[in-house]
Write a protein that holds these residues in place. Structure first.
Motif, PDB file in Angstrom:
ATOM      1  N   THR A  50     -61.921 -19.266 124.844  1.00 59.32           N
ATOM      2  CA  THR A  50     -61.038 -20.415 124.615  1.00 59.32           C
ATOM      3  C   THR A  50     -60.082 -20.632 125.797  1.00 59.32           C
ATOM      4  O   THR A  50     -58.858 -20.609 125.629  1.00 59.32           O
ATOM      5  CB  THR A  50     -60.216 -20.241 123.319  1.00 59.32           C
ATOM      6  N   ILE A 107     -61.149 -17.919 118.424  1.00 61.01           N
ATOM      7  CA  ILE A 107     -62.506 -17.840 118.963  1.00 61.01           C
ATOM      8  C   ILE A 107     -63.158 -19.215 118.894  1.00 61.01           C
ATOM      9  O   ILE A 107     -63.162 -19.853 117.842  1.00 61.01           O
ATOM     10  CB  ILE A 107     -63.390 -16.846 118.178  1.00 61.01           C
ATOM     11  N   ASP A 108     -63.735 -19.631 120.021  1.00 60.55           N
ATOM     12  CA  ASP A 108     -64.536 -20.850 120.071  1.00 60.55           C
ATOM     13  C   ASP A 108     -65.797 -20.516 120.876  1.00 60.55           C
ATOM     14  O   ASP A 108     -65.874 -20.775 122.072  1.00 60.55           O
ATOM     15  CB  ASP A 108     -63.762 -21.992 120.732  1.00 60.55           C
ATOM     16  N   TRP A 120     -72.590 -14.830 116.392  1.00 58.90           N
ATOM     17  CA  TRP A 120     -71.401 -14.652 115.564  1.00 58.90           C
ATOM     18  C   TRP A 120     -71.197 -13.187 115.176  1.00 58.90           C
ATOM     19  O   TRP A 120     -70.067 -12.714 115.097  1.00 58.90           O
ATOM     20  CB  TRP A 120     -71.429 -15.543 114.326  1.00 58.90           C
ATOM     21  N   ALA A 155     -63.920  -9.205 117.832  1.00 55.86           N
ATOM     22  CA  ALA A 155     -62.638  -9.590 117.223  1.00 55.86           C
ATOM     23  C   ALA A 155     -62.081  -8.439 116.388  1.00 55.86           C
ATOM     24  O   ALA A 155     -60.887  -8.139 116.447  1.00 55.86           O
ATOM     25  CB  ALA A 155     -62.809 -10.845 116.374  1.00 55.86           C
ATOM     26  N   ILE A 195     -56.775 -14.760 112.259  1.00 54.03           N
ATOM     27  CA  ILE A 195     -57.911 -15.210 113.059  1.00 54.03           C
ATOM     28  C   ILE A 195     -58.208 -16.670 112.745  1.00 54.03           C
ATOM     29  O   ILE A 195     -58.291 -17.062 111.578  1.00 54.03           O
ATOM     30  CB  ILE A 195     -59.160 -14.339 112.786  1.00 54.03           C
ATOM     31  N   VAL A 217     -61.045 -19.617 114.010  1.00 56.74           N
ATOM     32  CA  VAL A 217     -62.257 -19.866 114.789  1.00 56.74           C
ATOM     33  C   VAL A 217     -62.767 -21.271 114.519  1.00 56.74           C
ATOM     34  O   VAL A 217     -62.433 -21.893 113.510  1.00 56.74           O
ATOM     35  CB  VAL A 217     -63.379 -18.833 114.472  1.00 56.74           C
ATOM     36  N   SER A 218     -63.613 -21.738 115.435  1.00 53.57           N
ATOM     37  CA  SER A 218     -64.281 -23.018 115.221  1.00 53.57           C
ATOM     38  C   SER A 218     -65.785 -22.795 115.215  1.00 53.57           C
ATOM     39  O   SER A 218     -66.317 -22.008 115.998  1.00 53.57           O
ATOM     40  CB  SER A 218     -63.882 -24.028 116.304  1.00 53.57           C
ATOM     41  N   SER A 219     -66.445 -23.469 114.299  1.00 53.10           N
ATOM     42  CA  SER A 219     -67.894 -23.395 114.190  1.00 53.10           C
ATOM     43  C   SER A 219     -68.362 -24.527 113.272  1.00 53.10           C
ATOM     44  O   SER A 219     -67.544 -25.275 112.736  1.00 53.10           O
ATOM     45  CB  SER A 219     -68.331 -22.032 113.632  1.00 53.10           C
TER      46      SER A 219
END
Length: 190
Positions: free
Chosen positions: A52, A109-110, A119, A126, A136, A138-140
């Motif tokens: 990121t 996290i990206d 993942w 992580a 945490i 994250v993007s998904s």
């Protein structure tokens, strides 16, 4: 603490093109500001930013100096003393990151890839970095909901990040609650 920057002053986005060799897609200015606000609201002392760079280089200097960017792009990690080379295929974290084990209280996290295999590896890293109270974000894709719940105990959130050059829509997932995460992003038209 330095003031968190306003998105209209984001020099990183203006100066740093996305690099397709690394599958890089930057968040929009407003989404970056949203993430920075999440970090600030959580009074995070040490932030781990995995894949990121747009978030790391948007942090205020004093926060950036106690945070770390983990990325594969040498051109980006070489721009700051806390840039650390990270390849999600690595498995021996102690060899490169033992000084940072269990030391982060906020992780973003990206990842450039969203498969089960990728993942699993990002989640393992992580967990290595996180302290016992770590938050945490994250993007998904939404289809990874069950996977992210299983791997990191993350829940899908209403707020969806804007990633202007990405052809499909991502969601945010987090292991904590926040009112703003449960609101719609006005940038996303559905």
């Amino acid at each position: 603490m330095d003031k968190f920057i306003d998105s209209k002053d984001n020099k990183f986005l203006k100066r740093t093109p996305e690099n397709s060799d690394f599958n890089q897609y930057w968040f929009s200015e407003k989404t970056i500001q949203f993430i920075l606000n999440q970090i600030q609201k959580n009074n995070s002392e040490r932030i781990g930013l995995i894949s990121t760079p747009s978030i790391f280089f948007s942090l205020p200097k004093d926060t950036q100096d106690k945070s770390y960017l983990f990325d594969i792009d040498d051109a980006l990690i070489s721009k700051h003393k806390n840039g650390r080379k990270y390849d999600f295929n690595w498995t021996n974290y102690d060899e490169k990151f033992s000084d940072l084990k269990n030391s982060f209280d906020y992780i973003v996290i990206d990842p450039p890839f969203i498969t089960e295999e990728a993942w699993s590896k990002f989640a393992s890293f992580a967990k290595y970095l996180a302290n016992d109270k770590c938050k945490i974000l994250v993007s998904s894709i939404a289809e990874n909901d069950e996977k992210l719940k299983r791997l990191l105990n993350l829940d899908i959130k209403e707020f969806k990040p804007s990633i202007p050059h990405l052809v499909y829509q991502y969601n945010f997932f987090a292991n904590y609650e926040d009112e703003e995460l449960n609101q719609k992003n006005p940038e996303i038209i559905e």
